[in-house]
Design a protein around this motif. Structure first.
Motif, short mmCIF file in Angstrom:
data_model
loop_
_atom_site.label_atom_id
_atom_site.label_comp_id
_atom_site.label_asym_id
_atom_site.label_seq_id
_atom_site.Cartn_x
_atom_site.Cartn_y
_atom_site.Cartn_z
N CYS A 229 -27.75 -0.75 -1.84
CA CYS A 229 -28.35 -0.41 -3.12
C CYS A 229 -27.26 -0.36 -4.17
O CYS A 229 -26.09 -0.47 -3.87
CB CYS A 229 -29.03 0.96 -3.05
SG CYS A 229 -30.26 1.10 -1.77
N LEU B 115 -25.28 -1.23 -7.89
CA LEU B 115 -24.91 -2.42 -8.67
C LEU B 115 -23.67 -3.03 -8.10
O LEU B 115 -22.86 -2.36 -7.48
CB LEU B 115 -24.63 -1.99 -10.12
CG LEU B 115 -25.71 -1.16 -10.78
CD1 LEU B 115 -25.14 -0.48 -12.02
CD2 LEU B 115 -26.88 -2.04 -11.14
N SER B 116 -23.51 -4.31 -8.31
CA SER B 116 -22.25 -4.91 -7.90
C SER B 116 -22.05 -6.22 -8.63
O SER B 116 -22.99 -6.78 -9.19
CB SER B 116 -22.21 -5.14 -6.40
OG SER B 116 -22.72 -6.40 -6.10
N SER B 117 -20.81 -6.70 -8.59
CA SER B 117 -20.50 -7.95 -9.26
C SER B 117 -21.13 -9.12 -8.53
O SER B 117 -21.26 -10.20 -9.06
CB SER B 117 -18.99 -8.16 -9.32
OG SER B 117 -18.47 -8.10 -8.02
N GLU B 118 -21.53 -8.90 -7.25
CA GLU B 118 -22.16 -10.00 -6.53
C GLU B 118 -23.57 -10.23 -7.02
O GLU B 118 -24.19 -11.21 -6.70
CB GLU B 118 -22.20 -9.71 -5.03
CG GLU B 118 -20.84 -9.76 -4.37
CD GLU B 118 -20.87 -9.01 -3.05
OE1 GLU B 118 -21.72 -9.32 -2.23
OE2 GLU B 118 -20.06 -8.09 -2.90
N GLN C 140 -26.83 -11.58 -4.85
CA GLN C 140 -26.54 -11.64 -3.41
C GLN C 140 -26.62 -10.28 -2.76
O GLN C 140 -27.20 -10.14 -1.71
CB GLN C 140 -25.14 -12.22 -3.19
CG GLN C 140 -25.17 -13.67 -2.86
CD GLN C 140 -23.79 -14.18 -2.48
OE1 GLN C 140 -22.83 -13.43 -2.43
NE2 GLN C 140 -23.71 -15.45 -2.20
N ILE D 64 -29.70 -8.29 0.06
CA ILE D 64 -29.63 -7.54 1.32
C ILE D 64 -30.52 -6.31 1.21
O ILE D 64 -31.31 -6.01 2.10
CB ILE D 64 -28.18 -7.14 1.64
CG1 ILE D 64 -27.37 -8.39 1.92
CG2 ILE D 64 -28.15 -6.19 2.83
CD1 ILE D 64 -25.93 -8.11 2.29
N SER E 152 -34.01 -7.45 1.40
CA SER E 152 -34.43 -7.80 2.77
C SER E 152 -34.78 -6.56 3.55
O SER E 152 -35.77 -6.53 4.27
CB SER E 152 -33.31 -8.50 3.53
OG SER E 152 -32.97 -9.69 2.92
#
Lengths: 719, 223
Positions: free
Chosen positions: B22, B24-27, B30, B34, B37
């Motif tokens: 969970c 935020l991220s720079s990815e 992508q 996860i 999913s």
């Protein structure tokens, strides 16, 4: 229509003979294991000790190889949580954490007594038509021994539904209805506890136990047993040693007969209700999984692109800058569509060497296979040799060479056929230059976290939760600036009220202070360099705030040839203890630590490691660890550290030991991922045998692209 | 392809991981995927997937590559698959969801993207009998992945039998085919594949993939 399932008990494990360089029998079937990946083994019924058994008594049954079971059982104020693992086909190991409410032996000042115990069970004989299964077990064989006992037990099935068990128990299991004795059972604690109590095993009173289980249907079963466990300690009748309950007894043991009902869910988990010792009701929940069986073994990710027909470019294309630039950029996009990163390429008319980064696939052969497919789609027809060099934080791993003709010829053949014609070598000297993308490699994330700490008697489960901001920036391809800041939002990790005594420098036992003062903590802030000093050599240098409690300089060198099962490493650290507030300050304590390490792939998934050297408290010694690894990323292992610190100096537990479990995300989800979660169950946090928790140690990552590891998951190369 | 998932397993072993997924991220997408999913597996109801209706006539008019219809018996859905590659006698067909089936002259040899894929097959003896329309015995080996990433071969003993000769009409194809039946068993599992063979190639078939998915029907509508 499937026929009745063949019994799993008759298979014999064979080593899959996927050795690189063996050209013979390239198309013949690989050495097959006669097991059925579609028949998930049926979990056994657990007893209150978290092992296959009746209610409180054990049986001679064992789980399928690799089965991992977690049980939570409760009755009469006692809660037992057990983690059991089928280490080998015949050997079961368990770790148990029990809470006995109201149990207060001498000198115990809390309301609830917490106890850790380790069990082992070995099945001597497998059940046949004539003979019963026979097993021997050691219960609570390390440590202070409230559950200490040993047993020899036999179990036989009659027909499909009935199973009968009978056995003899010693120690705890010989405390009711003894029929004799084999010597006397010593009662003192060895050392400071934490040592296998070998002086007690199979000594003292011996008593029989037994029972039956009846499988009504697929889900429901009934059990009845005669228990030889007198529960003397819980009933305050064991006044001879330290373990006597001074308060009123925990329960009244009116009878030796126990009864239970098991309900099994479709996924193997179980729930049980028991009637115990004539007046108590108990219940248990068991969760079961087997790393060798995944919900989606081949993954649900989309199909890879087929090996395309070659398209030939004009002669001399490799000398035309525009053409080669276009090819590089096409390959970069093609790899990105498969989740792979193009880092650079050396291109000639006949050979292409690709520098590849794999952030996605847990199975490295799958990354290699997908990269090779994209190279076959993008590169002109004259390029025959594909050399793929995966990098690990900018340092080249190995060079994996495939011929395009082999890819075309073997696209639909079994994976082992491709392995036979693939070569793996050290990449020294052939690594392409790094081609920078528009911006340097970087990443960040802001996410919640949970830290769990168990085993402190005052508060057995402590949890801290908060937000973590992580970032990573590569100044150069192999020079990483990385940091992580955590803000605690709530938790009780700091509520350790009891003073932890230590005769050694307080290198780890101040963890509560770190938690209390480190509401906003810089978990780590480091500059790391990863290098290839020479053939078969890998290096790491990390500087900065290395971990929660220490800052300084850490350097490591690893020697590992690509085909070798053995690796040797040396690590040296110069560190100073950080301030409790986990900001930029440092305390006075400084130490030089270092280890020489030997790593060995023992085969069949087992890995051994020995690290010898100097630990954080200045003590000298060695750590031995053994892990069982599954190719999908699951790892279960145990370690023990022995140093020149005597048991008295070390304190409770005598020496450091623990169990660790790694679960890969890709196994649970069926989607490729390199993330995993590691759970470390350390017996106690003490100051002896403490090692620096520096990140990015080399061995675990370097070996992924070497031939022993590649061969294990090579079946995914065409996935 | 049938997807198996066990919510409790995901919850039990992925619970702490989901926290990391969970946030935020720079990815960006992508990392979210996860988390998505995991959420999908925990909360999604097991409803049948509704495939978008496909205009077969229009597709046949606007494309030229070989096409086939794939019917998954266990899920009762029909999917259009297109040939995306030909390598000698091997052909690879993809569905619109990019799940793949690999054939050798129409005989299914591998799948990709199904969760418990058939990784490869060694069926040369069976194929010789089936494609030359002769009866006989043969052994076939089907290779899968175990849960911990190893390849495992499952050998089957098979008998090939000849059936009727009948006219066959499907899409652009109009010819006569010979029915061949292959009955296989390995002691635990047994299945019967049926093939409609014409000119050394299989035009329509019912073939077994694995114990979870069972059999699928594949019918060429354009060669």
């Amino acid at each position: 229509m499937p026929l009745p399932q063949r019994a799993l008990s008759s298979w014999i494990p064979l080593r899959s003979a996927l050795m690189l360089g063996v050209a013979a029998a390239a198309i013949a079937p690989s050495a097959a294991l006669s097991e059925d990946p579609f028949a998930v083994p049926r979990a056994q019924s657990q007893n209150l000790y978290g092992l296959p058994g009746l209610i409180d008594m054990p049986t001679a049954d064992i789980e399928a190889d690799g089965q991992l079971t977690t049980s939570f059982g409760h009755f009469a104020g006692t809660t037992r949580s057990t983690l059991s693992f089928q280490v080998l086909p015949k050997l079961t190991g368990s770790f148990r954490y029990s809470a006995l409410k109201g149990y207060r032996p001498n000198n115990y000042d809390l309301d609830t007594y917490y106890d850790r115990s380790f069990d082992l069970r070995y099945q001597i004989l497998e059940e046949t038509d004539q003979l019963p299964a026979l097993a021997v077990g050691l219960q609570d064989f390390i440590g202070t021994g409230i559950y200490g006992g040993e047993y020899l037990v036999a179990t036989k099935g009659f027909g499909d539904k009935l199973r009968v068990t009978a056995g003899l128990g010693w120690g705890r299991l010989g405390s009711n209805g003894a029929i004799g004795a084999t010597g006397t059972r010593p009662i003192g604690v060895l050392g400071e506890g934490g040592i296998p109590t070998y002086d007690r095993w199979f000594r003292g009173d011996v008593a029989p136990f037994g029972g039956v289980s009846y499988q009504v249907n697929d889900r429901l079963s009934f059990k009845a047993e005669y228990s030889s466990d007198g529960y003397l300690a819980e009933r305050g009748l064991n006044g001879r040693d330290n373990f006597g309950n001074l308060d009123p007894a925990l329960f009244e043991r009116k009878s030796s007969w126990n009864f239970g009902i098991d309900y099994r869910f479709k996924n193997g988990n179980q729930i049980s209700i028991y009637s115990l010792y004539g007046g108590e009701i108990g219940a248990q929940l068991s969760l079961s999984a087997n790393p060798r069986y995944a919900p989606l073994p081949s993954g649900a990710e989309k199909a890879p692109f087929p090996i395309a027909q070659r398209r030939y470019a004009d002669l001399g294309w490799d000398l035309d800058q525009t053409t080669t630039d276009k090819i590089r950029s096409n390959l970069r996009s093609a790899l990105a569509s498969d989740g792979l990163i193009y880092e650079g390429m050396t291109l000639t008319a006949t050979k292409a060497t690709l520098r590849l980064r794999n952030p996605k696939y847990n199975a490295e052969p799958q990354a290699i296979g997908r990269a090779a497919r994209q190279m076959a789609r993008v590169l002109p027809g004259s390029v025959e040799v594909f050399e793929i060099i995966p990098t690990l934080k900018g340092a080249a791993g190995s060079a994996i060479t495939l011929n395009r003709s082999d890819l075309e010829r073997l696209e639909h053949a079994p994976a082992s056929a491709l392995l036979a014609v693939t070569s793996v070598a050290d990449s020294a000297g052939s690594v392409p230059a790094f081609e920078a993308d528009s911006k340097p490699q970087h990443s960040w994330s802001l996410a919640p976290y949970v830290t769990v700490s168990v085993f402190d008697p005052d508060n057995p489960v402590r949890i801290d939760a908060g937000l973590r901001l992580k970032g990573s920036y590569f100044i150069a391809p192999n020079l990483e600036l990385s940091g992580s800041v955590a803000q605690k939002l709530l938790g009780n990790l700091d509520s350790v009220s009891r003073e932890i005594p230590s005769e050694l420098p307080r290198v780890r036992t101040d963890y509560a202070e770190y938690s209390r003062q480190g509401e906003t903590a810089i978990e780590h802030l480091t500059l790391s360099h990863f290098g290839r000093p020479g053939t078969d050599l890998y290096s790491r240098v990390t500087a900065g705030y290395l971990e929660t409690m220490y800052a300084g300089l850490s350097g490591e060198v690893l020697w590992k040839p690509v085909h070798s099962r053995l690796a040797l490493g040396a690590e040296m650290n110069y560190v100073r203890q950080r301030d409790f507030d986990q900001k930029f300050g440092l305390q006075d304590y400084a130490v030089t630590t270092g280890h020489l390490s030997a790593y060995y792939d023992l085969g069949n998934g087992f890995h051994g490691q020995i690290d010898a050297g100097r630990y954080l408290a200045g003590d000298l010694g060695a750590t031995v660890s053994v892990d069982r690894e599954f190719s999908n990323g699951w790892r279960v292992g145990a370690y023990a550290t022995f140093t020149d610190v005597s048991a008295e100096e070390f304190g409770e537990g005598s020496f450091d030991k623990g169990v660790r479990l790694t679960v890969p995300l890709s196994w649970a989800l069926g989607q490729p991922s390199r993330k995993s979660n590691t759970l470390l169950l350390q017996s106690l946090t003490r100051d002896g045998g403490a090692r620096l928790n520096v990140r990015d140690r080399l061995y675990q990552r370097v070996r992924d692209y070497h031939s022993p590891e590649l061969a294990k998951e090579w079946g995914r190369v065409w996935r | 392809m049938k997807i198996l998932f066990t919510p409790l397993r995901v919850a039990a072993f992925g619970a702490v991981l989901t926290l990391g997924a969970c946030g935020l991220s720079s990815e960006g997408r992508q990392a979210d995927s996860i988390g998505a999913s995991i959420a999908a597996k925990l909360f999604k109801k097991k409803s049948a997937e509704v495939a978008e209706p496909v205009d077969l006539v229009q597709i046949m008019a606007t494309t030229s590559e070989p096409l086939a219809l794939l019917v998954m018996e266990s899920q009762q859905i029909t999917v259009l698959i297109r040939e995306v590659s030909k390598n000698g006698s091997f052909s690879t067909f993809h569905s619109d969801e990019r799940q793949a089936l690999n054939f050798d002259k129409g005989v299914l040899i591998a799948t990709r993207g199904g969760g418990s894929d058939l990784m490869s097959s060694q069926i040369a003896p069976s194929m010789r009998l089936i494609l030359s329309e002769r009866e006989g015995s043969a052994q076939r080996v089907m290779t899968y992945l175990t849960g911990d990433g190893r390849s495992i071969d499952m050998p089957f003993d098979c008998k090939v039998l000849r059936g009727k000769r009948e006219p066959f009409e499907s899409g652009d194809i109009k010819t006569t085919t010979q029915l061949m039946v292959e009955q296989c068993s390995d002691g635990t599992y047994e299945f019967a594949n049926t093939y409609l063979v014409s000119g050394g190639q299989v035009l329509s078939s019912r073939q077994w993939i694995n114990p979870d998915i069972g059999s699928v029907l594949v019918q060429m509508i354009r060669k």
